[in-house]
Write a protein that holds these residues in place. Structure first.
Motif, PDB file in Angstrom:
ATOM      1  N   SER A  18       0.830  -1.208   0.000  1.00 47.56           N
ATOM      2  CA  SER A  18       0.000   0.000   0.000  1.00 47.56           C
ATOM      3  C   SER A  18       0.866   1.261   0.000  1.00 47.56           C
ATOM      4  CB  SER A  18      -0.939   0.009   1.211  1.00 47.56           C
ATOM      5  OG  SER A  18      -0.201  -0.023   2.415  1.00 47.56           O
ATOM      6  N   LYS A  21       2.176   1.729  -3.601  1.00 49.97           N
ATOM      7  CA  LYS A  21       1.140   2.278  -4.487  1.00 49.97           C
ATOM      8  C   LYS A  21       0.987   3.782  -4.266  1.00 49.97           C
ATOM      9  CE  LYS A  21      -1.664  -1.897  -4.891  1.00 49.97           C
ATOM     10  NZ  LYS A  21      -2.917  -2.544  -4.516  1.00 49.97           N
ATOM     11  N   THR A  25       2.065   6.592  -7.027  1.00 52.61           N
ATOM     12  CA  THR A  25       1.037   7.524  -7.490  1.00 52.61           C
ATOM     13  C   THR A  25       1.504   8.964  -7.324  1.00 52.61           C
ATOM     14  OG1 THR A  25      -0.727   5.974  -6.956  1.00 52.61           O
ATOM     15  CG2 THR A  25      -1.359   8.279  -7.162  1.00 52.61           C
TER      16      THR A  25
END
Length: 70
Positions: A18, A21, A25
């Protein structure tokens, strides 16, 4: 007396999926919009050094030099 160099920076830590990610991003949006790390930190509502430290911890230049296969 032996001289000890203290001008190098070293970061370590564990990155969960997580976290990766989220980091990827932010990195992609920052590069796509040509934002500085300070501008992205501002947009995230964090202190100006927040995202700079985040990128240093995960060694972005090394990551960008390698081809990622997702």
């Amino acid at each position: 007396m032996k001289r000890i160099l203290t001008d190098h920076i070293s970061h370590s830590g564990m990155m969960y999926a997580s976290d990766f990610k989220q980091w990827y991003t932010y990195l992609k949006r920052r590069l796509d919009n040509e934002w500085t790390t300070e501008e992205l930190s501002f947009l995230l509502g964090k202190p100006s050094y927040y995202y700079t430290d985040f990128e240093k911890m995960y060694k972005v230049p090394n990551f960008l030099q390698k081809k990622a296969h997702f």
